[in-house]
Write a protein that holds these residues in place. Sequence first.
Motif, PDB file in Angstrom:
ATOM      1  N   SER A 243      33.940  51.256  54.150  1.00 38.21           N
ATOM      2  CA  SER A 243      34.984  49.845  54.704  1.00 38.21           C
ATOM      3  C   SER A 243      36.080  50.367  53.623  1.00 38.21           C
ATOM      4  N   PHE A 244      36.881  51.553  53.735  1.00 40.50           N
ATOM      5  CA  PHE A 244      38.093  50.763  52.575  1.00 40.50           C
ATOM      6  C   PHE A 244      39.130  51.317  53.282  1.00 40.50           C
ATOM      7  N   THR A 245      40.142  50.624  52.573  1.00 43.79           N
ATOM      8  CA  THR A 245      41.378  50.888  52.992  1.00 43.79           C
ATOM      9  C   THR A 245      42.426  51.797  51.605  1.00 43.79           C
ATOM     10  N   THR A 246      43.223  52.161  52.040  1.00 43.96           N
ATOM     11  CA  THR A 246      43.676  53.391  51.164  1.00 43.96           C
ATOM     12  C   THR A 246      44.051  53.003  49.887  1.00 43.96           C
ATOM     13  N   GLN A 247      44.561  51.582  49.740  1.00 47.10           N
ATOM     14  CA  GLN A 247      44.290  50.750  48.644  1.00 47.10           C
ATOM     15  C   GLN A 247      43.052  50.463  47.615  1.00 47.10           C
ATOM     16  N   THR A 248      41.877  50.108  48.179  1.00 47.38           N
ATOM     17  CA  THR A 248      40.709  50.224  48.157  1.00 47.38           C
ATOM     18  C   THR A 248      40.159  51.493  47.412  1.00 47.38           C
ATOM     19  N   ALA A 249      40.402  53.072  47.957  1.00 49.95           N
ATOM     20  CA  ALA A 249      40.172  54.553  47.686  1.00 49.95           C
ATOM     21  C   ALA A 249      40.817  54.933  46.820  1.00 49.95           C
ATOM     22  N   ASN A 250      41.618  54.077  46.454  1.00 50.17           N
ATOM     23  CA  ASN A 250      42.549  54.870  45.490  1.00 50.17           C
ATOM     24  C   ASN A 250      42.491  53.998  44.465  1.00 50.17           C
ATOM     25  N   ASP A 251      42.033  52.533  44.882  1.00 47.76           N
ATOM     26  CA  ASP A 251      41.274  51.877  42.942  1.00 47.76           C
ATOM     27  C   ASP A 251      40.000  52.648  42.879  1.00 47.76           C
ATOM     28  N   LEU A 252      39.391  52.586  43.804  1.00 48.98           N
ATOM     29  CA  LEU A 252      37.419  53.238  43.627  1.00 48.98           C
ATOM     30  C   LEU A 252      38.182  54.483  42.769  1.00 48.98           C
ATOM     31  N   ALA A 253      39.060  55.705  43.213  1.00 47.59           N
ATOM     32  CA  ALA A 253      38.997  56.794  42.546  1.00 47.59           C
ATOM     33  C   ALA A 253      39.295  56.372  41.254  1.00 47.59           C
ATOM     34  N   VAL A 254      40.525  55.529  40.838  1.00 48.37           N
ATOM     35  CA  VAL A 254      40.975  55.197  39.376  1.00 48.37           C
ATOM     36  C   VAL A 254      40.088  54.698  38.555  1.00 48.37           C
ATOM     37  N   LEU A 255      38.379  53.994  39.071  1.00 49.52           N
ATOM     38  CA  LEU A 255      37.387  53.081  38.367  1.00 49.52           C
ATOM     39  C   LEU A 255      36.473  54.863  38.147  1.00 49.52           C
ATOM     40  N   LEU A 256      36.440  55.666  38.497  1.00 53.35           N
ATOM     41  CA  LEU A 256      35.622  56.895  38.431  1.00 53.35           C
ATOM     42  C   LEU A 256      36.029  57.541  37.408  1.00 53.35           C
ATOM     43  N   ARG A 257      37.143  58.080  37.941  1.00 51.42           N
ATOM     44  CA  ARG A 257      37.978  58.552  37.037  1.00 51.42           C
ATOM     45  C   ARG A 257      38.097  57.730  35.292  1.00 51.42           C
ATOM     46  N   ALA A 258      37.865  56.703  34.663  1.00 55.84           N
ATOM     47  CA  ALA A 258      38.146  56.415  33.893  1.00 55.84           C
ATOM     48  C   ALA A 258      36.292  55.905  33.380  1.00 55.84           C
ATOM     49  N   GLY A 259      35.322  56.418  34.150  1.00 57.15           N
ATOM     50  CA  GLY A 259      34.493  56.005  33.917  1.00 57.15           C
ATOM     51  C   GLY A 259      33.681  54.509  33.912  1.00 57.15           C
ATOM     52  N   ALA A 260      32.675  54.377  34.242  1.00 59.19           N
ATOM     53  CA  ALA A 260      31.578  53.524  34.136  1.00 59.19           C
ATOM     54  C   ALA A 260      31.920  52.245  33.001  1.00 59.19           C
ATOM     55  N   LEU A 261      32.132  50.950  33.199  1.00 57.30           N
ATOM     56  CA  LEU A 261      31.603  50.426  31.796  1.00 57.30           C
ATOM     57  C   LEU A 261      30.544  49.965  30.962  1.00 57.30           C
ATOM     58  N   PRO A 262      30.624  50.276  30.528  1.00 56.35           N
ATOM     59  CA  PRO A 262      29.319  50.165  30.103  1.00 56.35           C
ATOM     60  C   PRO A 262      28.372  48.477  30.060  1.00 56.35           C
ATOM     61  N   ALA A 263      29.020  47.511  30.619  1.00 59.68           N
ATOM     62  CA  ALA A 263      28.249  46.367  31.091  1.00 59.68           C
ATOM     63  C   ALA A 263      28.995  45.708  31.544  1.00 59.68           C
ATOM     64  N   SER A 264      29.094  44.944  32.338  1.00 60.71           N
ATOM     65  CA  SER A 264      29.067  43.443  33.288  1.00 60.71           C
ATOM     66  C   SER A 264      30.470  43.154  32.239  1.00 60.71           C
ATOM     67  N   LEU A 265      31.740  42.483  32.399  1.00 59.61           N
ATOM     68  CA  LEU A 265      32.341  41.575  31.674  1.00 59.61           C
ATOM     69  C   LEU A 265      32.993  40.729  32.771  1.00 59.61           C
ATOM     70  N   ASP A 266      32.875  39.447  32.374  1.00 56.72           N
ATOM     71  CA  ASP A 266      33.441  38.078  33.019  1.00 56.72           C
ATOM     72  C   ASP A 266      34.244  37.547  32.420  1.00 56.72           C
ATOM     73  N   VAL A 267      35.447  37.540  33.552  1.00 55.55           N
ATOM     74  CA  VAL A 267      36.865  36.529  33.595  1.00 55.55           C
ATOM     75  C   VAL A 267      36.215  35.519  33.453  1.00 55.55           C
ATOM     76  N   ILE A 268      37.118  35.157  31.910  1.00 55.86           N
ATOM     77  CA  ILE A 268      36.197  33.740  31.075  1.00 55.86           C
ATOM     78  C   ILE A 268      38.416  32.812  30.983  1.00 55.86           C
ATOM     79  N   GLU A 269      39.542  33.714  30.769  1.00 51.58           N
ATOM     80  CA  GLU A 269      40.224  32.972  30.886  1.00 51.58           C
ATOM     81  C   GLU A 269      41.369  34.221  31.767  1.00 51.58           C
ATOM     82  N   GLU A 270      42.261  33.117  32.331  1.00 51.46           N
ATOM     83  CA  GLU A 270      43.409  34.272  32.999  1.00 51.46           C
ATOM     84  C   GLU A 270      44.580  33.453  33.734  1.00 51.46           C
ATOM     85  N   ARG A 271      45.493  34.810  33.254  1.00 45.79           N
ATOM     86  CA  ARG A 271      47.248  33.863  32.907  1.00 45.79           C
ATOM     87  C   ARG A 271      47.700  34.996  33.270  1.00 45.79           C
ATOM     88  N   THR A 272      48.603  34.611  35.004  1.00 40.87           N
ATOM     89  CA  THR A 272      49.779  34.873  35.700  1.00 40.87           C
ATOM     90  C   THR A 272      50.885  34.267  35.828  1.00 40.87           C
TER      91      THR A 272
END
Length: 849
Positions: free
Chosen positions: A331-360
């Motif tokens: 169930s992809f949209t155009t953007q989510t398909a593009n983002d998944l392609a970005v993730l696969l090209r860059a490779g998998a993270l070797p471990a899961s990362l938790d966001v513990i601080e965020e500022r925008t």
Amino acid sequence: MQFSPLRTAIIAFVALLGVLFAVPSFLPQNVREAWPSFLPQQTIVLGLDLQGGSHLLLQVNEDGIVTERLQSLRRDVRNLLANQNGIGNLITTDAENATITIELTDPTQKEAARTAIQTLQTTVSNSMFAVGGVNELSFGETPDGKLTITLTPEGITERMSALVAQSIEVIRKRVDELGTTEPSIQRQGTSRVLVQVPGFGDSERLKDIISRTARLTFHMVYPGMSAAQAEAQGLPAGTMILPSQDGGKELIYEDIALGGESLVDAQPSFDSQRNMPVVSFRFDTRGAVTFGQITSANVGQRFAIVLDNQVITAPQIQQPITGGTGQISGSFTTQTANDLAVLLRAGALPASLDVIEERTVDASLGADSIQHGLTAGIVASVLVVSFMVIAYGLFGVFANISLVLNIVLIFGALSMLGATLTLPGIAGIVLTIGMAVDANVLIYERIREEQKAGKTPLQAINAGFDRAWGTIIDSHLTQLIAAVVLYFLGSGPVQGFAVTLGLGILTSLFTSYTVTLYFVGMWYRWRRPKTLKIQHFRFIPDGTKIPFMKISRYVIAFSIIMSVLSIGSAVFRGFNLGIDFVGGTAIVIQHEDGPADVGKVRELLDGLNLGEVQVQGFGTPEDVLVRVQAQEGGQDADQVAVAKVREALATENYTVRSTEAVSGTVSGELAWKGAIAVIISLVAILIYIWFRFEWQFALAAVTTTTHDVIMTIGLFSITGLEFNLTSIAAVLTLVGLSLNETVVVSDRIRENLRKHRKMPLPDLIDLSINQTIVRTTITQFTVFLALIPLVLFGGEVIRSFTIAMTFGCLVGMYSSIIVNGPILINFGLKSKADEPKDARPKSADGASV
């Protein structure tokens, strides 16, 4: 007063260098591109609070690492014992204790099994240059005879550290794929990664792309049994149940048929037959061969594509696929398909990362912050420059030239170092404007005293600069200690403040002494005046004899009462703590159709069931600050809360200008670091002053400064000003400023102890305070001229910081003038006149001297 050509050349060279490095930051992009290549090109880097962007602090999930490593270890043990050695076993996993337990079907094979599993021992190191490493596994046995394998704490720590290094490279590839400019990706400690992406305002998308593990694996689906049947009857050996993207579940083999590391490319595409976005992928040669073998041997079977422990799709293999390519549909949209392609090209993270601080920060809010900072800086500069001319005439002009060069050198140094300029950093520069004239005031007042003592103008100038230098060094170094502590124990914008403050202190040492001396020397050689008319205006006339020590007991009593009130308010009333210290989310919103209705916003958010929600005005009539308490579900729940707030307010034309989310883990660390920073700063200054003065001066200075800190912290508690990370910066800066005044008075007391040996100590302290009070009042007034524009025009973001600084300067001036002296007496400082006669040295005829 004779200047060698070398000294003149050094001053000119430093000034020219400062201008050359500072100028590019103020030139348009097209002009910089035409700038000669041999000239400096580096510009000042604007912080996220000034240019907008996203800031994420990620932490490696230790529980996830342990769980995944235990799963891998379990597969290895089963393969080693059952498949290779034919030893029957039943394996159970205890993630809490990082242990797997092996129960053998034939206990007589225990020694063979023990020998076999010990071959799984590995050493882990977080550095490619390390020799050896630490053992990752420890082997044992339960009381009932079962074998155990446990992950060692040292092994877990080393693995986490190594995974952080790998994660940084993967994150950098992912961020680069987004086309952003100048991202900052840094390691923090052993388990954290800091990511700052200027100009990228979509923090949700950035967070999803950065923090998703994106581990792609291919598994065969278990035939002849559904996931529901397996849950009811029990899992077949070597299988597991995973959720699928469509909301169901799939029963698949644990063994990975093919891993995502074999992918060499992934691109978003469109399946015209099914009219939906998909992601096309391509394997390397080895992966293509393996993929072809799997599909050839399993025609008619289902093949699951798993992404981060979720089955994206599980199609049936219709025919062998030997070309090494395939598609991932879902169930992809155009953007989510593009983002998944970005993730696969860059490779998998070797471990899961938790966001513990965020500022925008939205770019428009950053532009507003720049405007506020510039306005405050310009107003402060005009006020300080004008006052120096009014107070010192031509000598004020010399001080202003040094001040302008000082500011240029600060910007040049920031540019040369590639340092980041933040809004608190601008505040640090504005504060430096007020402090930079302090050394000049000290020098000029000393010249006046020397001339009044009967010296010629030339002698007075030389003596003024020479005798003031030691005091200038002492007062500046105490401020520098506070700035250094703030830099190493602060974070983000607070570090930006520490950098500009520290640079300002160093550059003012050069400009206020060397440069001012140069211009005063040039003027003297040209005019050869018979007398020096330095000061034209003063708040307190010369020759004052205010009896400060006679009212000291009342002053001390007043200070004790106010300190007790401050401590009592802090204990019983508490503080209006910012999310830096309590965790949660702060959201700044702006109403697009005129002034915001705070009551309406509160009403819209009341029904969201988010716990405590605070709504208040934030500077302009259109801006509102919404603070949401930390949610029980952790960071993911916090993000759901932010999404709910966005949706609720979007209907009333409110836009989000900035978000700041801090987890409980980080908030606790920041609070602890802030307390440690104040303590370390006081101890470091105590040691320095103890080294430079007698011990009584050191203890009195620290006691006086502690009094100022208590009073300022009491201000936060009594008034309800928000106490956040910048408040710690205000307190530490106050420590430096307060000690600046205390050191000047203490230095004069020490000088007078040598000069007026027979004067009683209370009279001597009164004399010293009256001699320096002119300088103190003028210096503090120039600091106020710099701080008041910050309070009025600096913006709501640093409002509590600037108010605390202004109040702290008042308290610091009061304590340095009135409180420090009585404390010195109580700590046992004595003059020669106060010593018992039999304790004084004897002359040759036996009389006391």
